[in-house]
Scaffold this active site. Sequence first.
Site, PDB file in Angstrom:
ATOM      1  N   GLU A 254       0.812  -1.216   0.000  1.00  0.00           N
ATOM      2  CA  GLU A 254       0.000   0.000   0.000  1.00  0.00           C
ATOM      3  C   GLU A 254       0.855   1.280   0.000  1.00  0.00           C
ATOM      4  O   GLU A 254       0.456   2.308   0.559  1.00  0.00           O
ATOM      5  CB  GLU A 254      -0.966   0.006   1.199  1.00  0.00           C
ATOM      6  CG  GLU A 254      -2.011  -1.094   1.124  1.00  0.00           C
ATOM      7  CD  GLU A 254      -3.039  -1.020   2.242  1.00  0.00           C
ATOM      8  OE1 GLU A 254      -2.715  -0.473   3.305  1.00  0.00           O
ATOM      9  OE2 GLU A 254      -4.162  -1.513   2.056  1.00  0.00           O
TER      10      GLU A 254
ATOM     11  N   GLU B 241      -6.971  -7.456  -0.987  1.00  0.00           N
ATOM     12  CA  GLU B 241      -7.656  -7.251   0.294  1.00  0.00           C
ATOM     13  C   GLU B 241      -9.093  -6.803   0.056  1.00  0.00           C
ATOM     14  O   GLU B 241      -9.344  -5.663  -0.300  1.00  0.00           O
ATOM     15  CB  GLU B 241      -6.940  -6.198   1.160  1.00  0.00           C
ATOM     16  CG  GLU B 241      -5.598  -6.646   1.684  1.00  0.00           C
ATOM     17  CD  GLU B 241      -5.012  -5.672   2.705  1.00  0.00           C
ATOM     18  OE1 GLU B 241      -5.766  -4.787   3.195  1.00  0.00           O
ATOM     19  OE2 GLU B 241      -3.812  -5.781   3.004  1.00  0.00           O
TER      20      GLU B 241
END
Length: 842
Positions: free
Chosen positions: A184, A253
């Site tokens: 991320e 995710e």
Amino acid sequence: MGRRQIVLVLVWVMGICASTLLCATATVEYDHRALLIDGKRRVLISGSIHYPRSTPEMWPDLIQKSKDGGLDVIETYVFWNQHEPVRGQYNFEGKNDLVGFIKAVAAAGLYAHLRIGPYACAEWNYGGFPLWLHFLPGIKFRTDNEPFKAEMKRFTAKIVDMMKQEKLYASQGGPIILSQIENEYGNIDPPYGAAGKSYIKWAASMATSLDTGVPWVMCQQADAPDPIINTCNGFYCDQFTPNSNKKPKMWTENWTGWFLSFGGATPHRPVEDIAFAVARFFQRGGTFQNYYMYHGGTNFDRTSGGPFIATSYDYDAPIDEYGIIRQPKWGHLRDLHKAIKLCEEALIATDPAISSPGFKLEVAVYKTGDKCAAFLANDNDKSDATIKFNGNSYQVPAWSVSILPDCKNVVLNTAKINSASMISSFKTESSIADTSLEASTSGWSWISEPVGISKADSFNKIGLVEQINTTADRSDYLWYSLSVDLQDDGGSQAVLHVESLGHALHAFINGKLAGSSHALNSNKRSINVDIPITLVAGKNTIDLLSLTVGLQNYGSFFDIWGAGITGPVILKGLKNGNTVDLSSQKWTYQVGLKGEDLGLSSGSNGVWNSQSNLPKNQPFIWYKTNFAAPAGSNPVAIDFTGMGKGEAWVNGQSIGRFWPTNAAPNGVCSDSCDYRGPYTSNKCQTNCGNPSQTLYHVPRSWLKPDGNILVLFEESGGDPTKISFGTKQVASLCAHISDSHLPPVELWNSDTESGKKAGPVLSLECPHQNQVISSIKFASYGTPLGTCGDYYHGRCSSNKAMSIVQKACIGSRSCSVGVSTDTFGDPCEGVPKSLAVEATCT
């Protein structure tokens, strides 16, 4: 190695080979549609389970339940600070046994995705980085910095080498088909500028140079360099497009809920919305999807980050914190996975042809040769719709997707749940004192923690120090101590003003607690407090205890955000009107508590007092008792109602921080939860006005039948005699199926010419292998109303329902009953009907 050990190893290896064929090497590649395993495109369903958030004894059951739920892949981060707490000293034992976890995944016949990072985020302390990294000369995290890159490469290479030595990559016959580098970074990289861009290129090159034989991914990294696959994280990823038409659309995710914070409400995400998001993703070209989390688990020790991340990391996942499947979430997603797999041949063969037959309506068709699959989506959040497709009309509820594996018959609609639901609860077994073996009346012994400076390694420094740089996170606690001589201003009321980066603070004046404060949450981390105090003439001792509650784990430059008392620290309102700034005086500092250095958490060290009255509701007390484990095999928790804040250990192992006095605010929860419409972490919250967490998981494998030792450190004041054991039990098993529901997915058959089409079925199954349905608490066919645990008869009800359901179900672990007038007769002609059942398993 003994002969018996050799036989066991051979049996284990043969079991893996027989069940998975993983002992044969496999090539893993990708094209624009999917991952290719041995040249064949695959539709893959994955779920996250983090090995240190459970125990090795729990892993096989968690992984098997994941497989039973339709998963192909288990995904986990690798937690650097767990494995290398001291530079060059490694820990891969117990719940840190990464190799053992990956082998358990292989033994179940599943693949693995190893997210090495080594930055994890994951609501984990310091994002998974070890604190010693922060102190290396010249280091800057997650940027084009040579000291950081050298350490990151060294650890990443070590993990890769460990996997290679155990032959765990698919290219060696193992289960690992994917690895991840970084995590991320694209969300927070703008402040790093050009150095961030060059760092990502370096990270990609470093990872691929390690020659794992499987692809690497970067999530949330739109500029991930080839051949790294950039992937999506979020509640919805159907609109995501990879940065190259040569890369597949992957979702690393899919958040099944949200994490719990101390001082926060309990988050929930409706399964209808999750199923909608998953179906939309596959509808629009996705072929790899991962649930974060599939089992969340527990933040044992001081591993939770944040700050203020609670000990529970349940995440409203399909398998709950204690390892019990959460219904109907687990069952409905299992049915969804079966429906998607029925479409696999068409999905992997071609790209979807997407059209829009109306406002917020979408049809996606995968067709090649004689294979055809279709997804009909209604993206409206309020209005149901009729979609005309291939000459037929289909009713599609708002915010749902219908899946047609043959482009003709609907196998599943994401808003229609066939799965049973469960009511689970914690049954109070006994108070801790009831099972203690101590000689004292209360069953408890104790030691007082000294207030202020009590250790030989204390030190003096002018001015206020930053906490993390001082403690290196060896403890949550840092004492700031100062002696002030007030000849003229003593004997009066005053105000102590303290400003801090938190996360919490206790102030003592002359050894007595004067006041406490804590930051509201991770977004409002600062403390600015005025504490009324009483001073004496002459010498006064001011002891300030600053606390961390998990270190920051996310954000640009999160590693240098800091904590502790920043000042100013001011005495205001003195007798003669003076104000004294204490910030730049010479303070005495102590890292941690004396009890920590003495090893009181084991319960075997220290001189424990059990001969006088037990101190209650007093700060800074260590408590100890012995106890017998609750009978049976149900998961165990301790209810800390009555305690304030601290940490707990069972047989020397930390079950984490407890803070039952920190309650969720009122006003952010709602009585109902509409799955329709975009989900956010603030939607569908519960438990407002109540403590965020009162129950704390104690793994069964940490307990002996008798003679267990519980140690608590209570920092703010509590009554240990009020805490109790609870065991998690399934109170009721329920289902409510209408005559308009679809048949179970496993009964789906596109050929309806050979016989009558199957109808809806109500199915129940007890959660444990050794259980049977012992009673039917409610059964009604007609117009039943209410919810599980609170069903009641509607305006019409078949008088046969109870006897038919009892005959089909009692004495069996599972049962199925057709939902139709053929089974129950017709108690009210012309009215839509349903069957509602509540059962008990024993």
